[in-house]
Motif scaffolding. Sequence first.
Motif, short mmCIF file in Angstrom:
data_model
loop_
_atom_site.label_atom_id
_atom_site.label_comp_id
_atom_site.label_asym_id
_atom_site.label_seq_id
_atom_site.Cartn_x
_atom_site.Cartn_y
_atom_site.Cartn_z
N PHE A 408 24.14 3.22 -91.14
CA PHE A 408 23.29 2.92 -90.23
C PHE A 408 23.80 1.37 -89.82
O PHE A 408 23.62 0.93 -88.62
CB PHE A 408 21.90 2.58 -90.50
N GLY A 409 24.56 0.69 -90.25
CA GLY A 409 25.12 -0.58 -90.28
C GLY A 409 26.01 -0.38 -89.14
O GLY A 409 26.10 -1.26 -88.14
N SER A 410 26.94 0.72 -89.04
CA SER A 410 27.90 0.85 -88.01
C SER A 410 27.03 1.30 -86.86
O SER A 410 27.52 0.84 -85.56
CB SER A 410 28.88 2.05 -88.44
N TYR A 411 26.17 2.18 -86.78
CA TYR A 411 25.50 2.55 -85.98
C TYR A 411 24.76 1.30 -85.01
O TYR A 411 24.64 1.24 -84.02
CB TYR A 411 23.95 3.72 -86.62
N ASN A 412 23.87 0.45 -86.07
CA ASN A 412 23.18 -0.59 -85.53
C ASN A 412 24.11 -1.55 -84.64
O ASN A 412 23.80 -2.25 -83.63
CB ASN A 412 22.68 -1.48 -86.69
N LYS A 413 25.61 -1.68 -85.11
CA LYS A 413 26.52 -2.45 -84.28
C LYS A 413 26.61 -2.16 -82.75
O LYS A 413 26.65 -2.87 -82.12
CB LYS A 413 27.66 -2.75 -85.12
N ILE A 414 26.72 -0.71 -82.76
CA ILE A 414 27.14 -0.19 -81.44
C ILE A 414 25.63 -0.20 -80.64
O ILE A 414 25.56 -0.70 -79.35
CB ILE A 414 27.19 1.34 -81.55
N LEU A 415 24.28 -0.05 -81.25
CA LEU A 415 23.13 -0.38 -80.70
C LEU A 415 23.12 -1.71 -80.23
O LEU A 415 22.61 -1.99 -78.87
CB LEU A 415 21.99 0.09 -81.50
N PHE A 416 23.42 -2.78 -81.02
CA PHE A 416 23.31 -4.16 -80.60
C PHE A 416 24.49 -4.51 -79.18
O PHE A 416 23.84 -5.15 -78.42
CB PHE A 416 23.52 -4.99 -81.71
N ASN A 417 25.42 -3.94 -79.10
CA ASN A 417 26.17 -3.91 -78.11
C ASN A 417 25.65 -3.49 -76.90
O ASN A 417 25.90 -4.18 -75.76
CB ASN A 417 27.74 -3.06 -78.41
N GLY A 418 25.02 -2.43 -77.05
CA GLY A 418 24.13 -2.15 -75.85
C GLY A 418 22.93 -2.78 -75.37
O GLY A 418 23.05 -3.15 -74.17
N LEU A 419 22.37 -3.32 -76.17
CA LEU A 419 21.60 -4.30 -76.16
C LEU A 419 21.94 -5.62 -75.11
O LEU A 419 21.52 -6.15 -74.33
CB LEU A 419 20.70 -4.78 -77.39
N GLN A 420 23.12 -6.15 -75.90
CA GLN A 420 23.89 -7.09 -75.34
C GLN A 420 24.12 -6.86 -73.73
O GLN A 420 24.26 -7.91 -73.02
CB GLN A 420 25.05 -7.69 -76.20
N ALA A 421 24.53 -5.70 -73.48
CA ALA A 421 25.18 -5.31 -72.29
C ALA A 421 23.99 -5.44 -71.32
O ALA A 421 24.29 -6.01 -70.22
CB ALA A 421 25.83 -4.02 -72.30
N VAL A 422 22.80 -4.95 -71.63
CA VAL A 422 21.65 -4.65 -70.64
C VAL A 422 21.22 -6.11 -70.37
O VAL A 422 20.91 -6.74 -69.30
CB VAL A 422 20.54 -3.97 -71.03
N GLU A 423 21.19 -7.18 -71.48
CA GLU A 423 20.59 -8.50 -71.18
C GLU A 423 21.62 -9.53 -70.30
O GLU A 423 21.31 -10.35 -69.60
CB GLU A 423 20.49 -9.11 -72.52
#
Length: 459
Positions: A408-423
């Motif tokens: 999940f740590g690897s998953y979460n890093k990708i998820l955060f990249n998406g969050l950062q991209a929309v912000e």
Amino acid sequence: MTLRTFLLSASAIAFTAGAAAAEDITIKLWTLADRSAPARITNIEDAAAIMNQQFQAAGVDTHIVIDAAPSTVQGWDDLAQDTLKAYAVGMGPDIAVLPHEWIGQFAESGHALNLDSEIASKPWVYGDILPNLWEAAKATDGHVYGIPQDAEIRMFFYNKDMLRKIGKSEAFIEGLPAAVEAGEFTLDDLTALSKEVVDGGAAEYGMLHRPNVGIDYLMVFQSFGVRFMDPETGKLVLPKKEIRNALAWYEKNAKEGVTPSDNTQMSWDTIQSAFKQEKAFIFHQGVWAVAWQASDKFNATWPNDGEGYFHKIGWIPAPAAEKGGAPVNLSHPLLYTVNPDSAHAQIAADLVALATLPYFNNKHAVSSYHTAISHAQEAMPAYRDNWALSAASKLMARAKFVPNHTAFGSYNKILFNGLQAVETGAMTADEAIEFIADELDLQMGDEVEIVDSMDAIAD
């Protein structure tokens, strides 16, 4: 089994060990070095002192010695990986402190003792543990392999004085937590309120969150109905509709000037000082943040008594995404685990039981700003009189957890990249969800089930 019976049986265990040779029994304990939380070690040492007194009273020539090794690796994931490697070559500890999401990996590899029978035989300590904490200690087979060592709760902090400045009534201000709890006040309502505070000139920023990968923001995704793991397959899940909707909320906040587009480029000091210096209406993180909020850190002084603090600052969980829905809190418990291959596994398990008693766990909780793991702790004066922890415990009923999956740590890093991209405006929510799906497929393959929505996942 009563506490007295437990201590007598512990003496019997030691007598058996001592009959062969009168020598020290060394119990190795591995945890992360943490100046703010020494009781992860000292509570086990104190438990050993109690057992040694019992052995002496019983005339047993056996002495338990705790060999604690506080690791200086970067974080809990690194410690878990190092511990797994050590177990693989027969060099691991008798007791390990682990973040709960690793429990499945340790159970599957045979390096965490199934504790179901231990828990059943010691109701005097385990019968009072908060029920939802056991969910964080289970592997995919449904059995418990760890004992909650501590807990914490994440929340949204909001500045009540700013609401007063824009003319909100005391009834509205003090009724906000109840409205959130009832599902009447949603995440979109929180966005609108934050914008009202900014537009009214009461704050420069409406809402700030952590600048880097972590878990605080995951409670927002869970409010949108996201579950990150398939309970039947044990695989991680990417439900595209629900993830996309959560990303759209962050995108909306940035577009409307509620959250700055460069939030993820800010430093921790900048974010925390903005809230403390009353430039930001909302900041979301965890209960330990009260330590700096109620101090003179960041050149600002707030009340450090409960009445004064809560007149100024309010707490809410992540509101529901839709009217009538349920709010969500997030917790990240640490667990004591026992090595099943230890020559002294039963003594190790007994030490963990003693260290889990309310008296000992409160020594850890109160000194390190962690929430209680049992109802008995909540009733003890040292905890009850700590206004911040007492209030935080009330939020534990809504607590959810990150999945017990080491990837999940690897998953979460990708998820955060998406969050950062929309912000930042680099992607829309629609583009970000496709980016996340593609990256998860590329990097993690069939470890992740990519589905259109949570409707595809069985309860």
